[in-house]
Design a protein around this motif. Structure first.
Motif, mmCIF file in Angstrom:
data_model
loop_
_atom_site.group_PDB
_atom_site.id
_atom_site.type_symbol
_atom_site.label_atom_id
_atom_site.label_comp_id
_atom_site.label_asym_id
_atom_site.label_seq_id
_atom_site.Cartn_x
_atom_site.Cartn_y
_atom_site.Cartn_z
ATOM 1 N N GLY A 78 -3.339 -16.707 -51.573
ATOM 2 C CA GLY A 78 -4.642 -16.365 -52.129
ATOM 3 C C GLY A 78 -5.391 -17.604 -52.560
ATOM 4 O O GLY A 78 -4.994 -18.739 -52.263
ATOM 5 N N GLU A 79 -6.491 -17.338 -53.288
ATOM 6 C CA GLU A 79 -7.387 -18.419 -53.698
ATOM 7 C C GLU A 79 -7.138 -18.768 -55.162
ATOM 8 O O GLU A 79 -6.979 -17.876 -56.005
ATOM 9 N N VAL A 80 -7.136 -20.052 -55.447
ATOM 10 C CA VAL A 80 -6.953 -20.520 -56.825
ATOM 11 C C VAL A 80 -8.255 -20.264 -57.589
ATOM 12 O O VAL A 80 -9.331 -20.697 -57.163
ATOM 13 N N VAL A 81 -8.143 -19.518 -58.715
ATOM 14 C CA VAL A 81 -9.348 -19.226 -59.513
ATOM 15 C C VAL A 81 -9.334 -19.965 -60.853
ATOM 16 O O VAL A 81 -10.345 -19.977 -61.561
ATOM 17 N N ALA A 82 -8.220 -20.571 -61.219
ATOM 18 C CA ALA A 82 -8.163 -21.456 -62.393
ATOM 19 C C ALA A 82 -7.004 -22.406 -62.176
ATOM 20 O O ALA A 82 -5.977 -22.016 -61.614
ATOM 21 N N SER A 83 -7.173 -23.652 -62.572
ATOM 22 C CA SER A 83 -6.087 -24.617 -62.322
ATOM 23 C C SER A 83 -5.931 -25.596 -63.477
ATOM 24 O O SER A 83 -6.899 -26.192 -63.941
ATOM 25 N N ASN A 84 -4.674 -25.743 -63.911
ATOM 26 C CA ASN A 84 -4.310 -26.797 -64.859
ATOM 27 C C ASN A 84 -3.306 -27.718 -64.193
ATOM 28 O O ASN A 84 -2.418 -28.262 -64.840
ATOM 29 N N PHE A 85 -3.409 -27.844 -62.879
ATOM 30 C CA PHE A 85 -2.457 -28.660 -62.120
ATOM 31 C C PHE A 85 -3.249 -29.690 -61.310
ATOM 32 O O PHE A 85 -4.043 -29.309 -60.437
ATOM 33 N N ASP A 92 -9.197 -23.826 -53.803
ATOM 34 C CA ASP A 92 -8.119 -24.094 -52.843
ATOM 35 C C ASP A 92 -7.370 -22.795 -52.529
ATOM 36 O O ASP A 92 -7.347 -21.871 -53.349
ATOM 37 N N HIS A 93 -6.722 -22.749 -51.365
ATOM 38 C CA HIS A 93 -5.852 -21.618 -51.028
ATOM 39 C C HIS A 93 -4.401 -22.086 -51.061
ATOM 40 O O HIS A 93 -4.101 -23.211 -50.636
ATOM 41 N N VAL A 94 -3.535 -21.231 -51.586
ATOM 42 C CA VAL A 94 -2.119 -21.589 -51.711
ATOM 43 C C VAL A 94 -1.249 -20.397 -51.313
ATOM 44 O O VAL A 94 -1.714 -19.250 -51.308
ATOM 45 N N SER A 95 0.004 -20.695 -51.006
ATOM 46 C CA SER A 95 0.994 -19.630 -50.805
ATOM 47 C C SER A 95 2.235 -19.966 -51.614
ATOM 48 O O SER A 95 2.480 -21.128 -51.956
ATOM 49 N N GLY A 96 3.004 -18.939 -51.911
ATOM 50 C CA GLY A 96 4.242 -19.138 -52.680
ATOM 51 C C GLY A 96 4.785 -17.789 -53.107
ATOM 52 O O GLY A 96 4.315 -16.740 -52.651
ATOM 53 N N LEU A 97 5.766 -17.811 -53.985
ATOM 54 C CA LEU A 97 6.367 -16.560 -54.470
ATOM 55 C C LEU A 97 5.479 -15.982 -55.574
ATOM 56 O O LEU A 97 5.753 -16.157 -56.764
ATOM 57 N N LEU A 98 4.403 -15.325 -55.184
ATOM 58 C CA LEU A 98 3.391 -14.878 -56.141
ATOM 59 C C LEU A 98 3.597 -13.424 -56.567
ATOM 60 O O LEU A 98 2.993 -12.979 -57.540
ATOM 61 N N GLY A 99 4.407 -12.675 -55.824
ATOM 62 C CA GLY A 99 4.726 -11.303 -56.222
ATOM 63 C C GLY A 99 3.739 -10.271 -55.707
ATOM 64 O O GLY A 99 2.678 -10.596 -55.166
ATOM 65 N N VAL A 100 4.132 -8.999 -55.879
ATOM 66 C CA VAL A 100 3.291 -7.883 -55.429
ATOM 67 C C VAL A 100 2.336 -7.547 -56.573
ATOM 68 O O VAL A 100 2.602 -6.676 -57.414
ATOM 69 N N GLN A 101 1.246 -8.275 -56.629
ATOM 70 C CA GLN A 101 0.250 -8.099 -57.691
ATOM 71 C C GLN A 101 -1.055 -8.749 -57.259
ATOM 72 O O GLN A 101 -1.094 -9.498 -56.288
ATOM 73 N N LYS A 113 -0.310 -25.740 -50.571
ATOM 74 C CA LYS A 113 -1.705 -25.569 -50.155
ATOM 75 C C LYS A 113 -1.727 -25.118 -48.701
ATOM 76 O O LYS A 113 -0.944 -25.617 -47.873
ATOM 77 N N ILE A 114 -2.615 -24.175 -48.381
ATOM 78 C CA ILE A 114 -2.805 -23.743 -47.000
ATOM 79 C C ILE A 114 -4.293 -23.870 -46.681
ATOM 80 O O ILE A 114 -5.120 -23.833 -47.595
ATOM 81 N N ASP A 115 -4.608 -24.009 -45.413
ATOM 82 C CA ASP A 115 -5.999 -24.275 -45.042
ATOM 83 C C ASP A 115 -6.504 -23.156 -44.122
ATOM 84 O O ASP A 115 -6.171 -23.122 -42.932
ATOM 85 N N PRO A 116 -7.324 -22.231 -44.658
ATOM 86 C CA PRO A 116 -7.800 -21.112 -43.827
ATOM 87 C C PRO A 116 -8.704 -21.549 -42.678
ATOM 88 O O PRO A 116 -8.980 -20.737 -41.791
#
Ligand SMILES: NC(=O)c1ccc[n+]([C@@H]2O[C@H](COP(=O)([O-])OP(=O)(O)OC[C@H]3O[C@@H](n4cnc5c(N)ncnc54)[C@H](OP(=O)(O)O)[C@@H]3O)[C@@H](O)[C@H]2O)c1
Length: 338
Positions: A78-85, A92-101, A113-116
């Motif tokens: 999905g898309e990053v909507v807030a970042s402290n990193f 930015d778009h990212v993937s990872g173990l984000l869960g069913v939510q 990071k992934i690039d659509p």
């Protein structure tokens, strides 16, 4: 503006056999705030994987089980909507173990990071993501196919199997797929370029493998286990390599998994059978991502995603993996996608 709520899907109860809607609990929560070093992701696509069935089973595995009450584990993007990193920005778009939510907070180090603009997001969950790495390392590193050899793959029209067969063709092998039904069998031969297919729902698998692998099977990439694994073991060539990637036919078993009766074929044929988990290849992901990215960009590997809408359809959509209703990588689109 802070979004109003985060719909989550949690494990309600450990299922016996095939999960049902009662296995899951949907609930609304406040959208979490990212802490130091974390990002908040608005999830657009969730990867549905057979491994999820194993993740809700009690007991020892390669990863701890999801506990009752926890958000269901899933790879998602999905898309990053807030970042402290530092290094990951809003937008930015990212993937990872984000869960069913719908929204997930994750450590910045734990997402990629992934690039659509390079490929659609679902492809980043398929050929360019975990299934792609599974096919690449499982086949090439463990199967070690050589030009002219015969490679057989089960689950051939699925996320991993379709890629395994195409990579094996690029390596100069003869490729036979095992899939459920005439349409999937046609798909792997006519659209993916496999040399032959065996329809395990309508054909005698052992007879089909004898017909299409007259010199025996040099590499068998197993996604399904059970009787199909046994049929493949019976047809091994000398020095064959059997890759145990998965055993989806057994994942909902309510009784003990039956071992392969034909295992002595390994002895007779001086063959090996090796289990593997893609996470073993964390240190080599850049190599796999580069190779798969090039093949996909050059059109040498075809990708296909089976996209279903709506977080609320998760229980039924997950079960498509077990009924064989998906072709290609099964992905759930949420939050309107993007
Ligand atoms: N070891 C690892 O690191 C790793 C990583 C990723 C995936 N995997 C494993 O790889 C396998 C494939 O995963 P995937 O994500 O690519 O899923 P998939 O193949 O896209 O979907 C699952 C497919 O399995 C087939 N299937 C379901 N029940 C079956 C049965 N009883 N007998 C035979 N085939 C059956 C269905 O196809 P048909 O219509 O052809 O029956 C279904 O479409 C799974 O076993 C998974 O656990 C392992």
């Amino acid at each position: 503006m802070t979004p109003p709520s985060n719909t989550t899907c949690r494990l309600a109860v450990r299922p016996e056999g095939l999960p049902t809607r009662e296995t899951w609990n949907f609930s609304e929560h406040e959208v979490p705030e990212p802490g130091d070093g974390e990002v908040l992701v608005k999830v657009s696509h969730i990867s549905l994987d057979p491994a999820m069935r194993g993740w809700i089973r009690e007991g020892r595995s390669y990863i701890p089980p999801v506990q009752v009450g926890e958000v269901m584990r899933a790879i998602a993007a999905g898309e990053v909507v807030a970042s402290n990193f530092p290094g990951i920005d809003v937008g930015d778009h990212v993937s990872g173990l984000l869960g069913v939510q719908e929204y997930a907070v994750a450590n910045g180090h734990a997402v990629q990071k992934i690039d659509p603009s390079v490929a659609p997001i679902p492809t980043w969950l398929g050929a360019l993501g975990m299934p792609g790495m599974t096919a690449y390392f499982g086949l090439l590193d463990i199967g070690k196919p050589k030009e002219g050899e015969t490679v057989v793959v089960s689950g051939a029209a699925g996320a991993v199997g379709a890629l395994v067969g195409q990579i094996a063709k690029l390596e100069g092998c003869r490729v036979v797929g095992i899939a459920g039904g005439p349409e999937k069998s046609r798909y792997v031969v006519e659209e993916l370029g496999f040399d032959a297919a065996v329809d395990y729902k309508n054909d005698d698998v052992a007879a089909g493998l004898r017909e299409h692998c007259p010199d025996g099977i040099d590499v068998y990439f197993d996604n399904v286990g059970g009787e199909i694994l046994d049929a493949a073991l019976a047809g091994l060539a000398r020095h064959a390599r059997v890759i145990i990637c998965g055993a989806i036919s057994q994942y909902n078993a309510t009784e003990a998994v039956a071992g392969p009766a034909n295992y002595l074929s390994l002895l007779v044929n001086h063959a090996t059978m090796t289990g593997f988990v893609v996470s073993d290849y964390g240190a080599r992901l850049a190599e796999g991502a580069r190779a798969m990215g090039e093949w996909v960009a050059e059109g040498k590997i075809k990708t296909r995603e089976d996209i279903v809408q709506g977080l609320d359809t998760f229980p039924e959509t997950l079960n498509k993996l077990f009924s064989g209703e998906n072709t290609g990588k099964l992905v759930l689109q949420v939050n309107g996608g993007g």
